[in-house]
Design a protein around this motif. Sequence first.
Motif, PDB file in Angstrom:
ATOM      1  N   UNK A  81       0.824  -1.216   0.000  1.00  0.00           N
ATOM      2  CA  UNK A  81       0.000   0.000   0.000  1.00  0.00           C
ATOM      3  C   UNK A  81       0.856   1.264   0.000  1.00  0.00           C
ATOM      4  N   UNK A  82       1.926   1.272   0.790  1.00  0.00           N
ATOM      5  CA  UNK A  82       2.797   2.449   0.848  1.00  0.00           C
ATOM      6  C   UNK A  82       3.512   2.684  -0.481  1.00  0.00           C
ATOM      7  N   UNK A  83       3.981   1.609  -1.095  1.00  0.00           N
ATOM      8  CA  UNK A  83       4.670   1.749  -2.380  1.00  0.00           C
ATOM      9  C   UNK A  83       3.693   2.210  -3.459  1.00  0.00           C
ATOM     10  N   UNK A  84       2.464   1.731  -3.422  1.00  0.00           N
ATOM     11  CA  UNK A  84       1.452   2.194  -4.387  1.00  0.00           C
ATOM     12  C   UNK A  84       1.193   3.687  -4.206  1.00  0.00           C
ATOM     13  N   UNK A  85       1.146   4.139  -2.954  1.00  0.00           N
ATOM     14  CA  UNK A  85       0.936   5.564  -2.697  1.00  0.00           C
ATOM     15  C   UNK A  85       2.117   6.390  -3.197  1.00  0.00           C
ATOM     16  N   UNK A  86       3.331   5.896  -2.972  1.00  0.00           N
ATOM     17  CA  UNK A  86       4.519   6.599  -3.464  1.00  0.00           C
ATOM     18  C   UNK A  86       4.508   6.637  -4.991  1.00  0.00           C
ATOM     19  N   UNK A  87       4.127   5.536  -5.621  1.00  0.00           N
ATOM     20  CA  UNK A  87       4.084   5.481  -7.089  1.00  0.00           C
ATOM     21  C   UNK A  87       3.094   6.493  -7.646  1.00  0.00           C
ATOM     22  N   UNK A  88       2.025   6.713  -6.936  1.00  0.00           N
ATOM     23  CA  UNK A  88       1.010   7.651  -7.401  1.00  0.00           C
ATOM     24  C   UNK A  88       1.421   9.102  -7.134  1.00  0.00           C
ATOM     25  N   UNK A  89       1.968   9.349  -5.946  1.00  0.00           N
ATOM     26  CA  UNK A  89       2.273  10.727  -5.549  1.00  0.00           C
ATOM     27  C   UNK A  89       3.664  11.206  -5.951  1.00  0.00           C
ATOM     28  N   UNK A  90       4.635  10.321  -5.894  1.00  0.00           N
ATOM     29  CA  UNK A  90       6.027  10.689  -6.178  1.00  0.00           C
ATOM     30  C   UNK A  90       6.730   9.560  -6.928  1.00  0.00           C
ATOM     31  N   UNK A  91       6.324   9.251  -8.146  1.00  0.00           N
ATOM     32  CA  UNK A  91       6.905   8.109  -8.871  1.00  0.00           C
ATOM     33  C   UNK A  91       8.417   8.228  -9.072  1.00  0.00           C
ATOM     34  N   UNK A  92       8.952   9.440  -9.045  1.00  0.00           N
ATOM     35  CA  UNK A  92      10.404   9.611  -9.193  1.00  0.00           C
ATOM     36  C   UNK A  92      11.181   9.008  -8.026  1.00  0.00           C
ATOM     37  N   UNK A  93      10.485   8.705  -6.927  1.00  0.00           N
ATOM     38  CA  UNK A  93      11.138   8.088  -5.765  1.00  0.00           C
ATOM     39  C   UNK A  93      11.407   6.594  -5.982  1.00  0.00           C
ATOM     40  N   UNK A  94      10.801   6.027  -6.994  1.00  0.00           N
ATOM     41  CA  UNK A  94      10.931   4.589  -7.262  1.00  0.00           C
ATOM     42  C   UNK A  94      11.726   4.396  -8.545  1.00  0.00           C
ATOM     43  N   UNK A  95      13.030   4.205  -8.451  1.00  0.00           N
ATOM     44  CA  UNK A  95      13.832   4.092  -9.674  1.00  0.00           C
ATOM     45  C   UNK A  95      13.386   2.949 -10.582  1.00  0.00           C
ATOM     46  N   UNK A  96      12.981   1.844 -10.039  1.00  0.00           N
ATOM     47  CA  UNK A  96      12.545   0.702 -10.837  1.00  0.00           C
ATOM     48  C   UNK A  96      11.217   0.988 -11.521  1.00  0.00           C
ATOM     49  N   UNK A  97      10.358   1.748 -10.881  1.00  0.00           N
ATOM     50  CA  UNK A  97       9.045   2.081 -11.440  1.00  0.00           C
ATOM     51  C   UNK A  97       9.177   3.112 -12.543  1.00  0.00           C
ATOM     52  N   UNK A  98       9.947   4.120 -12.284  1.00  0.00           N
ATOM     53  CA  UNK A  98      10.183   5.179 -13.268  1.00  0.00           C
ATOM     54  C   UNK A  98      10.769   4.584 -14.538  1.00  0.00           C
ATOM     55  N   UNK A  99      11.694   3.665 -14.363  1.00  0.00           N
ATOM     56  CA  UNK A  99      12.360   3.060 -15.516  1.00  0.00           C
ATOM     57  C   UNK A  99      11.404   2.235 -16.368  1.00  0.00           C
ATOM     58  N   UNK A 100      10.311   1.777 -15.780  1.00  0.00           N
ATOM     59  CA  UNK A 100       9.382   0.926 -16.528  1.00  0.00           C
ATOM     60  C   UNK A 100       8.477   1.728 -17.452  1.00  0.00           C
ATOM     61  N   UNK A 101       8.318   3.012 -17.170  1.00  0.00           N
ATOM     62  CA  UNK A 101       7.420   3.822 -17.982  1.00  0.00           C
ATOM     63  C   UNK A 101       5.964   3.598 -17.648  1.00  0.00           C
ATOM     64  N   UNK A 102       5.687   2.808 -16.622  1.00  0.00           N
ATOM     65  CA  UNK A 102       4.321   2.486 -16.220  1.00  0.00           C
ATOM     66  C   UNK A 102       3.649   3.700 -15.591  1.00  0.00           C
ATOM     67  N   UNK A 103       2.355   3.841 -15.796  1.00  0.00           N
ATOM     68  CA  UNK A 103       1.576   4.898 -15.175  1.00  0.00           C
ATOM     69  C   UNK A 103       0.369   4.294 -14.465  1.00  0.00           C
ATOM     70  N   UNK A 104      -0.029   4.954 -13.416  1.00  0.00           N
ATOM     71  CA  UNK A 104      -1.206   4.463 -12.679  1.00  0.00           C
ATOM     72  C   UNK A 104      -2.449   5.045 -13.320  1.00  0.00           C
TER      73      UNK A 104
END
Length: 187
Positions: free
Chosen positions: A164-187
């Motif tokens: 849940x916390x990582x999902x919130x970070x991905x939504x609010x501050x995706x730049x904090x997740x290097x692996x997520x940012x690199x994927x190009x994925x969007x919520x």
Amino acid sequence: MEKDLARIALFAALIAILGVIPKIALGFGVPITAQSLGVMLAGAVLGARRGGLAVLLFVFAVALGLPLLAGGRGGLGVFASPTVGFVIGFPVAAFVTGLVVERMRMVPPAISAGLGAVIGGILVMYAFGTVGMAIVLKKSLVEAALLNTAFIPGDLLKAGLTGMLVAAVAKLRPEMLPWYRASGQRI
């Protein structure tokens, strides 16, 4: 580079801060603490390499004698206690958690982080913890594994919270997740 070092230090500090939350002592010498949540979050947020390094920094500080483990424990004596396997397994657990989230880039962050926390933060950590407990407590692996079942409900809750916390970070501050940012994925 500087951002990576700052994030690694920040997560090492987060794990230390989670040690301030009162532990729940169990009769066999391994307490229930919030620090495993920090290990799960380090891997799920920072990824395998950075997450593992953050937790390794924390373990190094504990080995140097800083009283960062729950209950104010630190020093080399920790490595002769029933918690030795968990402490040694912390960096590996964070690394594996991070590896899972990095490999599951196309899966929603809540699911990849939660699953990574279960695989790395529970299965891997329990493997190390069980071996450490068996050696120090002079019990069989089966006996030590049965003792570890006391931690399962709380750790499953921590894995869900990690997701849940990582999902919130991905939504609010995706730049904090290097692996997520690199994927190009969007919520």
